[in-house]
Design a protein around this motif. Structure first.
Motif, mmCIF file in Angstrom:
data_model
loop_
_atom_site.group_PDB
_atom_site.id
_atom_site.type_symbol
_atom_site.label_atom_id
_atom_site.label_comp_id
_atom_site.label_asym_id
_atom_site.label_seq_id
_atom_site.Cartn_x
_atom_site.Cartn_y
_atom_site.Cartn_z
ATOM 1 N N CYS A 97 -1.204 26.068 9.333
ATOM 2 C CA CYS A 97 -1.639 26.813 8.147
ATOM 3 C C CYS A 97 -0.808 28.077 7.954
ATOM 4 C CB CYS A 97 -3.114 27.179 8.261
ATOM 5 S SG CYS A 97 -3.682 28.163 6.858
ATOM 6 N N PRO A 98 -0.174 28.261 6.799
ATOM 7 C CA PRO A 98 0.616 29.477 6.575
ATOM 8 C C PRO A 98 -0.238 30.716 6.326
ATOM 9 C CG PRO A 98 0.678 28.074 4.632
ATOM 10 C CD PRO A 98 -0.101 27.321 5.663
ATOM 11 N N PHE A 99 -1.542 30.532 6.120
ATOM 12 C CA PHE A 99 -2.427 31.665 5.833
ATOM 13 C C PHE A 99 -3.300 32.049 7.031
ATOM 14 C CE2 PHE A 99 -1.671 29.303 1.916
ATOM 15 C CZ PHE A 99 -1.055 30.284 1.176
ATOM 16 N N GLY A 100 -3.207 31.325 8.111
ATOM 17 C CA GLY A 100 -4.038 31.627 9.275
ATOM 18 C C GLY A 100 -5.510 31.394 9.005
ATOM 19 N N ALA A 101 -5.802 30.443 8.142
ATOM 20 C CA ALA A 101 -7.203 30.226 7.748
ATOM 21 C C ALA A 101 -8.065 29.598 8.844
ATOM 22 C CB ALA A 101 -7.249 29.370 6.485
ATOM 23 N N PRO A 102 -7.590 28.575 9.535
ATOM 24 C CA PRO A 102 -8.453 27.981 10.569
ATOM 25 C C PRO A 102 -8.723 28.962 11.707
ATOM 26 C CG PRO A 102 -6.680 26.478 9.988
ATOM 27 C CD PRO A 102 -6.337 27.803 9.387
ATOM 28 N N GLN A 103 -9.970 29.070 12.069
ATOM 29 C CA GLN A 103 -10.387 30.002 13.111
ATOM 30 C C GLN A 103 -11.141 29.221 14.187
ATOM 31 O OE1 GLN A 103 -10.449 33.849 12.581
ATOM 32 N NE2 GLN A 103 -8.688 33.089 11.442
ATOM 33 N N PHE A 104 -11.094 29.761 15.404
ATOM 34 C CA PHE A 104 -11.789 29.086 16.504
ATOM 35 C C PHE A 104 -12.728 30.077 17.189
ATOM 36 C CE2 PHE A 104 -8.082 26.620 15.627
ATOM 37 C CZ PHE A 104 -8.543 25.331 15.707
ATOM 38 N N PRO A 105 -13.929 29.646 17.450
ATOM 39 C CA PRO A 105 -14.950 30.583 17.927
ATOM 40 C C PRO A 105 -14.813 30.998 19.387
ATOM 41 C CG PRO A 105 -15.879 28.390 17.736
ATOM 42 C CD PRO A 105 -14.476 28.310 17.214
ATOM 43 N N GLN A 106 -14.065 30.255 20.174
ATOM 44 C CA GLN A 106 -14.019 30.552 21.608
ATOM 45 C C GLN A 106 -12.580 30.704 22.071
ATOM 46 O OE1 GLN A 106 -16.082 27.344 23.597
ATOM 47 N NE2 GLN A 106 -17.583 27.293 21.943
ATOM 48 N N ALA A 107 -12.430 31.436 23.148
ATOM 49 C CA ALA A 107 -11.140 31.527 23.817
ATOM 50 C C ALA A 107 -11.425 31.443 25.306
ATOM 51 C CB ALA A 107 -10.437 32.823 23.458
ATOM 52 N N GLY A 108 -11.345 30.262 25.854
ATOM 53 C CA GLY A 108 -11.700 30.079 27.252
ATOM 54 C C GLY A 108 -10.574 29.460 28.051
ATOM 55 N N ALA A 109 -10.904 29.092 29.268
ATOM 56 C CA ALA A 109 -9.916 28.471 30.148
ATOM 57 C C ALA A 109 -9.534 27.096 29.616
ATOM 58 C CB ALA A 109 -10.501 28.347 31.551
ATOM 59 N N PHE A 110 -8.378 26.620 29.996
ATOM 60 C CA PHE A 110 -7.886 25.294 29.629
ATOM 61 C C PHE A 110 -7.777 25.122 28.117
ATOM 62 C CE2 PHE A 110 -10.559 24.886 33.474
ATOM 63 C CZ PHE A 110 -9.526 24.797 34.392
ATOM 64 N N GLY A 111 -7.519 26.209 27.410
ATOM 65 C CA GLY A 111 -7.322 26.102 25.961
ATOM 66 C C GLY A 111 -8.580 25.761 25.199
ATOM 67 N N LEU A 112 -9.737 25.991 25.804
ATOM 68 C CA LEU A 112 -10.992 25.668 25.129
ATOM 69 C C LEU A 112 -11.173 26.563 23.907
ATOM 70 C CD1 LEU A 112 -13.666 24.045 25.313
ATOM 71 C CD2 LEU A 112 -14.621 26.031 26.461
ATOM 72 N N ARG A 113 -11.326 25.964 22.767
ATOM 73 C CA ARG A 113 -11.412 26.749 21.527
ATOM 74 C C ARG A 113 -12.725 26.536 20.799
ATOM 75 N NH1 ARG A 113 -6.110 24.551 21.250
ATOM 76 N NH2 ARG A 113 -4.481 26.107 21.106
ATOM 77 N N GLY A 114 -13.305 25.390 20.960
ATOM 78 C CA GLY A 114 -14.488 25.048 20.169
ATOM 79 C C GLY A 114 -14.066 24.442 18.845
ATOM 80 N N LYS A 115 -15.029 24.120 18.006
ATOM 81 C CA LYS A 115 -14.743 23.479 16.722
ATOM 82 C C LYS A 115 -14.116 24.478 15.755
ATOM 83 C CE LYS A 115 -17.157 19.728 17.832
ATOM 84 N NZ LYS A 115 -16.581 18.397 17.984
ATOM 85 N N MET A 116 -13.182 23.990 14.997
ATOM 86 C CA MET A 116 -12.508 24.853 14.022
ATOM 87 C C MET A 116 -13.486 25.278 12.932
ATOM 88 S SD MET A 116 -10.977 24.992 10.831
ATOM 89 C CE MET A 116 -10.309 23.481 10.213
ATOM 90 N N ASP A 117 -13.299 26.489 12.451
ATOM 91 C CA ASP A 117 -14.140 27.008 11.375
ATOM 92 C C ASP A 117 -13.213 27.627 10.329
ATOM 93 O OD1 ASP A 117 -17.232 27.865 10.977
ATOM 94 O OD2 ASP A 117 -15.889 29.350 10.103
ATOM 95 N N LYS A 118 -13.533 27.406 9.088
ATOM 96 C CA LYS A 118 -12.704 28.006 8.032
ATOM 97 C C LYS A 118 -13.516 28.143 6.766
ATOM 98 C CE LYS A 118 -10.631 24.143 5.583
ATOM 99 N NZ LYS A 118 -11.003 24.654 4.262
ATOM 100 N N CYS A 119 -12.916 28.810 5.787
ATOM 101 C CA CYS A 119 -13.554 28.980 4.484
ATOM 102 C C CYS A 119 -13.825 27.614 3.866
ATOM 103 C CB CYS A 119 -12.621 29.787 3.593
ATOM 104 S SG CYS A 119 -12.966 29.630 1.840
#
Lengths: 208, 66
Positions: A97-119
């Motif tokens: 995404c060129p706008f940085g729209a997708p966001q992830f709720p977590q920042a954990g070990a092993f690249g754990l991010r959680g489900k993507m969230d966006k507008c």
């Protein structure tokens, strides 16, 4: 069929972050996630410009192209949405995404991010309209309620516009015609004098 | 005695054949109902209400023109 779009009038945005706050509140967006944010260019320098940025619901969305599980879909109105039940949180959409729209709720070990969230353009998700599930995963579905995205509706200067692209283009065109460009901006000569002639100094300091 | 045994076998084969046809029909029925899945999804999507011009939206456009 109407096509939904956002447009931010950088001449009007005053960086109040009202859109950001309204979005977070309306959808109960979790900590660490901002579906919308205000970007300021040349901050602190005369001529700085601010713009409210979120998912632009691209016509040829790169996030859709790179998603390995194909969790994105586009509604009839051109709103790009995703299915959180399918999302694996790989983060490809974030990089694409060129706008940085997708966001992830977590920042954990092993690249754990959680489900993507966006507008979601306040259009919810694949669940039943205005259901509890839909609200929990995607936030409120204002389009189903016959409304427009809250960020655009609360904008105090109406810098951020959201809705039918044809109508928005008309509004923006009218604004440009009215205010002109650069030093021709409506009200400029009132505030700063005419651009080609130095503003006259009031005699005696203007005090009586 | 032998003839009776043969008859029983034929009855079994007949019933098995009828049962097989029935099972196949059931499978076809299930598949056909499965094919109606997208229709069901389409119906659900039709139930989803998207953008439409309401008084609320019209008021927003009016204020944005200022």
């Amino acid at each position: 069929m109407a096509r939904m779009k956002f447009i931010c009038d950088a001449e009007r945005c005053i960086e109040c972050n009202g859109c950001v706050t309204a979005c977070k509140n309306e959808h109960e967006v979790p900590w660490g996630v901002n579906r919308r944010r205000v970007v300021t260019i040349n901050d602190g320098v005369p001529g700085e410009r601010s713009m409210s940025v979120a998912c632009m619901h691209c016509s040829d969305a790169p996030c859709m192209a790179v998603c390995p599980v194909d969790c994105f879909y586009r509604t009839d109105e051109g709103v790009v949405l995703h299915d959180k039940d399918l999302c694996i949180g790989c983060g490809y959409c974030f990089y694409a995404c060129p706008f940085g729209a997708p966001q992830f709720p977590q920042a954990g070990a092993f690249g754990l991010r959680g489900k993507m969230d966006k507008c979601t353009f306040c259009a919810g998700g694949p669940e039943k309209d205005s259901s509890e599930d839909e609200f929990r995963k995607y936030g409120r579905n204002r389009l189903a309620e016959g409304k427009l995205p809250l960020c655009a509706e609360v904008c105090s200067t109406k810098a951020l516009l959201g809705g039918d692209a044809d109508v928005l283009a008309d509004i923006y065109r009218q604004r440009v015609l009215t205010r002109g460009k650069g030093a021709d901006i409506w009200g400029w000569s009132t505030a700063y004098g005419k651009p080609d002639a130095p503003a006259s100094q009031p005699a005696g300091g203007g005090q009586s | 005695m032998t003839k009776q045994t043969n008859l029983k076998r034929r009855h079994f084969l007949l019933s098995a054949g009828v049962g097989g046809v029935g099972a196949a029909a059931a499978v076809v029925a299930v598949r056909s109902s499965g094919e109606s899945g997208p229709d069901a999804v389409a119906a659900t999507e039709q139930d989803k209400r998207g953008y439409r011009m309401t008084d609320h939206v019209a008021a927003y456009y009016r204020t944005a023109r200022v």
